[in-house]
Design a protein around this motif. Sequence first.
Motif, PDB file in Angstrom:
ATOM      1  N   PRO A  49       0.833  -1.210   0.000  1.00 11.88           N
ATOM      2  CA  PRO A  49       0.000   0.000   0.000  1.00 11.88           C
ATOM      3  C   PRO A  49       0.861   1.249   0.000  1.00 11.88           C
ATOM      4  O   PRO A  49       1.947   1.270   0.587  1.00 11.88           O
ATOM      5  N   LYS A  50       0.408   2.284  -0.689  1.00 15.30           N
ATOM      6  CA  LYS A  50       1.102   3.566  -0.635  1.00 15.30           C
ATOM      7  C   LYS A  50       1.128   4.044   0.809  1.00 15.30           C
ATOM      8  O   LYS A  50       0.181   3.817   1.575  1.00 15.30           O
ATOM      9  N   ARG A 130      10.139   0.691   3.812  1.00 18.48           N
ATOM     10  CA  ARG A 130      10.589   1.151   5.130  1.00 18.48           C
ATOM     11  C   ARG A 130       9.415   1.234   6.111  1.00 18.48           C
ATOM     12  O   ARG A 130       9.581   1.004   7.311  1.00 18.48           O
ATOM     13  N   ALA A 131       8.247   1.577   5.608  1.00 24.33           N
ATOM     14  CA  ALA A 131       7.073   1.645   6.468  1.00 24.33           C
ATOM     15  C   ALA A 131       6.720   0.267   7.023  1.00 24.33           C
ATOM     16  O   ALA A 131       6.099   0.163   8.080  1.00 24.33           O
ATOM     17  N   VAL A 132       7.138  -0.775   6.319  1.00 29.55           N
ATOM     18  CA  VAL A 132       6.855  -2.148   6.745  1.00 29.55           C
ATOM     19  C   VAL A 132       7.952  -2.709   7.640  1.00 29.55           C
ATOM     20  O   VAL A 132       7.676  -3.302   8.682  1.00 29.55           O
ATOM     21  N   VAL A 133       9.219  -2.526   7.252  1.00 34.07           N
ATOM     22  CA  VAL A 133      10.324  -3.181   7.977  1.00 34.07           C
ATOM     23  C   VAL A 133      10.945  -2.301   9.057  1.00 34.07           C
ATOM     24  O   VAL A 133      11.731  -2.783   9.874  1.00 34.07           O
ATOM     25  N   ALA A 196       3.848 -10.048   5.782  1.00 32.46           N
ATOM     26  CA  ALA A 196       2.679  -9.562   6.516  1.00 32.46           C
ATOM     27  C   ALA A 196       2.126  -8.281   5.897  1.00 32.46           C
ATOM     28  O   ALA A 196       0.920  -8.029   5.915  1.00 32.46           O
ATOM     29  N   GLY A 197       3.023  -7.455   5.338  1.00 32.00           N
ATOM     30  CA  GLY A 197       2.582  -6.201   4.746  1.00 32.00           C
ATOM     31  C   GLY A 197       2.176  -6.307   3.295  1.00 32.00           C
ATOM     32  O   GLY A 197       1.552  -5.398   2.747  1.00 32.00           O
TER      33      GLY A 197
END
Length: 223
Positions: A49-50, A130-133, A196-197
């Motif tokens: 997702p953005k 980066r938002a995920v990890v 997961a993301g």
Amino acid sequence: MQKGGNYKIQGTKIWSPYPVELTPGERRLLFSLQRFFDSEMIFADFYLPKVDRVEKTGTARVMAAADLLQIDGLAVNENGVFVFESKDYVGWIYGHGERIHWTQVAAYGKNKYQFYSPVRQNMRHVEAVRAVVGDKVPVFSVIVFGREATLKVIDGLPEDCFVCTQANIGTTLKGVSGQKVLTTQEIGKTKQMLMAGRVFPDRTVREEHAAEVEAYERKVSER
């Protein structure tokens, strides 16, 4: 699912959770990456997702095409996460990291085309990863042009951003291989966070996204 997916990508040892339609450049990229990464740590046609569209309700997996970013390839090893953008342009390539458009010169200088900066394009992908990890895992941006492209002048690249051709992708990757910051356990955890993301779009969403990208690139090239 088997080995990360039900669908094996032809000519590789890489699996996908859904059938993928790859450009010749994307297929060659994945084939090359197997020389440097474990095949189970290489992911093709990866949707996230953005950053500004992430919903707190947990419904990200049913987002529309406009809410998603499609990443050509991701790979994880002890250095971090590598975010790959594949470009099938031929001829001479001129670009600067801070400019919106880059230039392709073909037919011995007779034809010039503009296209959206792959550095900026992949920067959005890097932000989504980066938002995920998180911030503790290094994330690298790697733009890969085909063997028929010649990188004439490429300047002003941001930190941890690399531009290369298919012919020298190995040299480029070795340039960041000295900093082994993730343990085997951390590599596994990073993969779990990415899985997961990850968004699994249906065929309609994938076709819509491909059509939007094609239409935009055609519009830019006609300017």
